[in-house]
Design a protein around this motif. Structure first.
Motif, short mmCIF file in Angstrom:
data_model
loop_
_atom_site.label_atom_id
_atom_site.label_comp_id
_atom_site.label_asym_id
_atom_site.label_seq_id
_atom_site.Cartn_x
_atom_site.Cartn_y
_atom_site.Cartn_z
N GLU B 71 0.86 -1.18 0.00
CA GLU B 71 0.00 0.00 0.00
C GLU B 71 0.90 1.23 0.00
O GLU B 71 1.53 1.54 0.99
N ILE B 72 0.97 1.89 -1.11
CA ILE B 72 1.80 3.10 -1.16
C ILE B 72 0.88 4.31 -1.33
O ILE B 72 0.22 4.47 -2.34
N TYR B 73 0.82 5.11 -0.28
CA TYR B 73 -0.05 6.29 -0.35
C TYR B 73 0.75 7.54 -0.68
O TYR B 73 0.22 8.53 -1.12
N ASN B 74 2.05 7.42 -0.44
CA ASN B 74 2.86 8.61 -0.63
C ASN B 74 3.30 8.70 -2.09
O ASN B 74 4.10 7.90 -2.58
N ILE B 75 2.74 9.68 -2.78
CA ILE B 75 2.98 9.81 -4.22
C ILE B 75 4.43 10.14 -4.50
O ILE B 75 5.02 9.64 -5.45
N LEU B 79 7.02 7.98 -6.94
CA LEU B 79 7.74 8.49 -8.10
C LEU B 79 9.25 8.43 -7.88
O LEU B 79 10.02 8.26 -8.82
N ARG B 80 9.64 8.54 -6.60
CA ARG B 80 11.06 8.44 -6.32
C ARG B 80 11.55 7.03 -6.63
O ARG B 80 12.65 6.83 -7.12
N THR B 81 10.69 6.05 -6.35
CA THR B 81 11.03 4.67 -6.67
C THR B 81 11.26 4.52 -8.18
O THR B 81 12.25 3.91 -8.62
N VAL B 82 10.36 5.08 -8.96
CA VAL B 82 10.51 5.02 -10.42
C VAL B 82 11.82 5.69 -10.83
O VAL B 82 12.59 5.14 -11.62
N PHE B 83 12.05 6.85 -10.23
CA PHE B 83 13.22 7.62 -10.59
C PHE B 83 14.51 6.85 -10.28
O PHE B 83 15.42 6.75 -11.10
N LYS B 150 -0.55 2.81 -10.20
CA LYS B 150 -0.97 3.20 -8.85
C LYS B 150 -1.41 4.67 -8.83
O LYS B 150 -2.34 5.04 -8.12
N LEU B 151 -0.71 5.49 -9.61
CA LEU B 151 -1.10 6.89 -9.68
C LEU B 151 -2.48 7.03 -10.32
O LEU B 151 -3.32 7.80 -9.85
N ILE B 152 -2.68 6.26 -11.40
CA ILE B 152 -3.98 6.32 -12.08
C ILE B 152 -5.09 5.92 -11.12
O ILE B 152 -6.19 6.45 -11.15
N TYR B 153 -4.76 4.99 -10.22
CA TYR B 153 -5.77 4.46 -9.31
C TYR B 153 -6.04 5.36 -8.09
O TYR B 153 -6.90 5.06 -7.29
N VAL B 154 -5.30 6.46 -7.96
CA VAL B 154 -5.58 7.36 -6.82
C VAL B 154 -6.98 7.94 -7.00
O VAL B 154 -7.33 8.43 -8.06
N LYS B 155 -7.79 7.83 -5.95
CA LYS B 155 -9.20 8.27 -6.00
C LYS B 155 -9.93 7.62 -7.16
O LYS B 155 -10.73 8.27 -7.85
N LYS B 156 -9.65 6.36 -7.38
CA LYS B 156 -10.19 5.68 -8.56
C LYS B 156 -11.71 5.52 -8.47
O LYS B 156 -12.30 5.45 -7.40
N LEU B 213 -1.79 16.99 -3.53
CA LEU B 213 -0.46 17.46 -3.17
C LEU B 213 -0.51 18.90 -2.69
O LEU B 213 -1.35 19.68 -3.12
N ASN B 214 0.43 19.21 -1.82
CA ASN B 214 0.54 20.62 -1.47
C ASN B 214 1.63 21.25 -2.33
O ASN B 214 2.28 20.58 -3.13
N MET B 215 1.82 22.53 -2.14
CA MET B 215 2.67 23.28 -3.04
C MET B 215 4.11 22.71 -3.11
O MET B 215 4.65 22.49 -4.19
N SER B 216 4.69 22.47 -1.96
CA SER B 216 6.10 22.05 -1.98
C SER B 216 6.22 20.64 -2.58
O SER B 216 7.16 20.34 -3.30
N GLU B 217 5.23 19.79 -2.28
CA GLU B 217 5.24 18.45 -2.88
C GLU B 217 5.15 18.54 -4.39
O GLU B 217 5.81 17.81 -5.12
#
Lengths: 113, 724
Positions: B71-75, B79-83, B150-156, B213-217
């Motif tokens: 379960e990864i909630y932290n976007i 993305l850091r994992t992908v990077f 997983k990103l596509i599925y956020v608030k799916k 996301l907030n601004m800094s994120e």
């Protein structure tokens, strides 16, 4: 209650109108205190329009009786309405306060010495 | 048994399958290249295709399952994992590419190495590297794909699930085009690809996660996405070149699987990046708004908690200051009589603050009427010449609470027209909110205070009630009933009773001048004195003289006490009593059947300070007979009044009076003390309310005994005593 002051030689005529109760007794107290501070110890109090007096109202006069007596002064009430007189009588104050029928009589008592 | 472990094993099988397939393909490929390649060994093309399918799909399924379980909630983490995967893939890619060069340089020396020299490297080695390139390429893209899912599925919603499942179906079916034995016509492949890419387009716009996301994120993720897209492109281009070289003998167009994966990852990366960038300006505004809402809440919270005005002003200052982007500002808090505290972003001298205040008063003498004062160019206002220094625009707000000025808020900028309507409105709103909150908290505080006083008075009342005898027992000589109520919570009426034996009873009723708390204090004081005196069995005359002495010592000059003191002798059936200015006793003579106010003399206590008091003391005696009745009361009963409202004239006032009391007592003379007492109180109540206020009356009379509530003008006490 309303207080009217009128200086007559070495004496002061105070006319009281309305009800002399706990709250208005403060004004009365101030009026008498001011008079005494001026050095006037002869007070004529016209009660013609005094419709009611409460124990606090009586208290004001009582508190100055001793003072004024010591300065050879006097407080004389006159034209008192029956219900006000009755209150003073029941308290026994008619024995120690000077209460007159008319203004002339009151002035006479005041100047008896 | 299907438990977690078996599940894990099953999806490890996918990986195993993928890896084995990859090794088989690699082995086959390398064998064909080897010097032994003249000998026809190796797998038929069909099997190569099959293993290629297994390689792709095995890895894809494994990665899908692997990340599905997490379960990864932290976007950002996602993305850091992908990077990181991308960085590792690129590093490995280039590392492997230049490994032959490096090895050659180490072997031959730097100057001997050139393009031709490279060709001398063992082709098996060179091609192994290319196979590894392929592996890293595939793994990176699959990981990116699975995580983007997983990103596509956020608030799916159902829509996303359906779209993804169709996409997954198309992807899993894609390797079919790679089979070399039955070549599917190219137009079908193009058709298939266009369907896939349409779907990819639909999936690419599923970027709801941006909203959370907030601004800094957002900024961090924009940077991450830029890198991810670079990595994707670099890997794709490299792989493209390699396939162009045809070293791997892969036919691009037939690798629909890879095309779809690469297309999906790149397109989604680009769309997400653009989405974020376009979202930024809106996000900035949204962020500001939500910050403002938070500030409002904070102000409220600060005030609702233990109210500390310094904190509220500090907060207000910070909010206004940051929202208007002012350069210098301060809030001056006005404390009555003292120099106020100042909150500022700089270390400001009070003389500057005062200078602005003075200039402002001159500039706008009626400033108290303004909600704010906005000066767009201070240079044009000569009144500010002395204080303006290099400031050009100024904004002033008065801070008020309960119509009282409690603070002054200044904001300054070094350029003209520094404040716009929006800023002014915003700060004004904050100030209004603060004022309101301060007013509310003051109101709350006051109501707490009132409540506390009320509570204390209630306690005082119950304490005072206990000072009065709870009940006086009926005895062989008389029956008695007592009632007492204060005009305010506490009062100055009292009565008491003492009986040393059943031959003599002492009874006292009194009233301290004035009412309310002062009277109550005096009453409590007197209670102590009388309690002591009553024990001494004094004659009524001595009692009064001693009491007067005590009262003179304790009371202020304008206070006095009226009381009546009785001694009742059972044997000789007589009462001796003395009255000190108290209301005359109403006595019922049973034989004559008449009520009469007893006529006797006496002066209230506390008026005559010297010995002459004893001259005014009278001791009276009454012989009582069975049926005789004595009514004792305080002036609150006699003086209780009915007020007739007159619209234009002054109110007409009528007192209950002695006459009414006497008449009522006479009417009920046959009753018990209890009944007589109730009749008198009812009569009094009826008189006070007359017929005007029927509503109040009917409500009150319902529960007469427990809560009689006459509109009390003064404290009332009523004692009725009947001899047997």
């Amino acid at each position: 209650m309303e207080i009217f002051k009128q200086k007559q030689g070495d004496s002061l005529l105070i006319s009281v109108e309305g009800e002399l109760d706990a709250s208005s007794s403060i004004d009365m107290d101030k009026a008498i205190e001011a008079t005494i501070n001026e050095g006037i110890y002869k007070l004529l109090i016209n009660c013609e329009k005094l419709s009611y007096i409460s124990s606090a109202g009586v208290g004001v006069f009582v508190s100055y009786v001793e003072d004024i007596k010591n300065k050879n002064g006097k407080i004389v009430f006159y034209k008192m309405q029956a219900n006000v007189l009755s209150v003073l009588q029941i308290l026994g104050l008619d024995k120690i306060l000077s209460i007159a029928e008319t203004e002339e009589e009151a002035k006479l008592i005041l100047n008896e010495g | 048994m299907l438990n977690k472990d078996t599940f894990r094993q099953s999806y490890f099988l996918y990986l195993l399958m993928g890896l084995i397939s990859f090794f088989i393909i690699s082995a086959d490929f390398l064998l064909k290249l080897s010097p032994l390649s003249s000998i026809q060994i190796g797998l038929p093309d069909f099997w190569i295709s099959i293993f290629l399918v297994w390689f792709f799909i095995g890895h894809f399924l494994y990665l899908t399952e692997f990340f599905e379980g997490k379960e990864i909630y932290n976007i950002e983490f996602l993305l850091r994992t992908v990077f990181i995967t991308g960085v590792v893939a690129v590093a490995a890619y280039f590392g492997l590419e230049y490994l032959p060069w490096l090895l050659l340089i180490l072997k031959e020396g730097f100057e001997n190495v050139d393009e031709q020299a490279i060709q001398t490297i063992n082709p098996v080695f060179r091609h192994s590297i290319q196979l590894l390139h392929l592996y890293f390429f595939v793994v990176y893209y699959l990981i990116a794909l699975v995580l983007f899912k997983k990103l596509i599925y956020v608030k799916k919603t159902k829509q996303e699930i359906i779209l993804w499942n169709i996409f997954k179906g198309l992807l899993l079916a894609a390797p079919i085009f790679g089979f070399t034995n039955f070549r599917i016509p190219e137009y079908i492949i193009y058709g298939y690809l266009s369907i896939s890419f349409t779907l990819i387009l639909f999936l690419s716009v599923r970027i709801k996660w941006i909203a959370v996301l907030n601004m800094s994120e957002k900024w961090k993720i924009i940077v991450l996405l830029v890198f991810i897209n670079c990595v994707s492109v670099v890997l794709a281009v490299k792989q493209w070149q390699m396939i162009q070289d045809n070293l791997l003998n892969l036919e691009i167009i037939r690798n629909v699987f890879l095309i779809i994966v690469v297309g999906m990852v790149n397109l989604y990366g680009v769309v997400a990046l653009l989405g974020l960038i376009f979202n930024l300006p809106i996000a900035a505004v949204m962020e500001e708004r939500s910050e403002q809402i938070n500030s409002f809440q904070e102000i409220n919270q600060i005030i609702q908690g233990k109210f500390k005005s310094e904190k509220v002003f500090e907060k207000l200052f910070n909010i206004g200051f940051s929202n208007t982007k002012a350069e210098v500002g301060w809030i001056e808090i006005l404390n009555e009589g003292e120099e106020g505290d100042i909150y500022s972003n700089i270390d400001i001298d009070y003389s500057v603050v005062d200078g602005f205040n003075q200039a402002l008063i001159e500039y706008a003498p009626a400033m108290a009427n303004y909600n704010y004062i906005h000066i767009m160019n201070l240079k044009k206002e000569p009144k500010f010449d002395l204080v303006r220094s290099n400031f050009r625009s100024m904004l002033y707000f008065p801070i008020t609470a309960n119509k009282k000025l409690i603070g002054r808020y200044y904001l300054l900028k070094t350029y003209k027209n520094g404040f716009d309507t929006y800023m002014i409105r915003l700060v004004k709103t904050f100030i209004d909110q603060t004022s309101l909150a301060i007013e509310n908290s003051e109101l709350l505080e006051r109501s707490f205070e009132t409540e506390r006083v009320k509570e204390e008075l209630a306690i005082a009342k119950s304490v005072q009630k206990r000072l009065l005898p709870q009940s006086i027992p009926n005895n062989a000589i008389f029956d008695i009933s007592c009632y007492s109520e204060s005009a305010q919570d506490v009062g100055g009426d009292f009565y008491d009773y003492n009986s040393s034996d059943d031959k003599r009873f002492s009874l006292i009723i009194g009233d301290v001048s004035g009412k309310g708390t002062t009277a109550a204090f005096h009453m409590a004081e007197m209670k102590g004195i009388f309690e002591a005196l009553i024990q001494l069995n004094l004659t009524s005359g001595d009692f009064l003289i001693r009491a007067n002495n005590a009262v003179n010592k304790c009371l202020e000059s304008n206070a006095f006490i009226t009381l009546s003191y009785f001694q009742i002798y059972s044997k000789s059936r007589k009462i001796t009593y003395s009255r000190a200015g108290h209301c005359p006793i109403l006595y019922f003579n049973a034989k004559k059947e008449e009520f009469k106010y007893l006529d006797d003399d006496g002066i209230a206590l506390g008026i005559i300070k010297d010995d002459s008091f004893k001259d005014h003391v009278q001791v009276n005696e009454i012989k009582f007979a069975a049926g005789d009745c004595m009514i004792l009361y305080t002036d609150g009963i006699i003086e209780n009044r009915h007020v007739r409202k007159n619209d234009n004239k002054s109110d007409e006032i009528e007192e209950y009076g002695y006459e009414r009391l006497l008449k009522c007592a006479l009417k009920h003379k046959a009753g018990s003390p209890e009944k007589m007492s109730r009749a008198i109180l009812d009569d009094l109540e009826k008189f006070v309310f007359k017929n005007e206020d029927k509503k109040v009356k009917s409500k009150k009379t319902k529960n007469v005994e427990s809560e009689r509530r006459i509109a009390l003008f003064d404290d009332i006490t009523l004692v009725v005593l009947k001899f047997k």
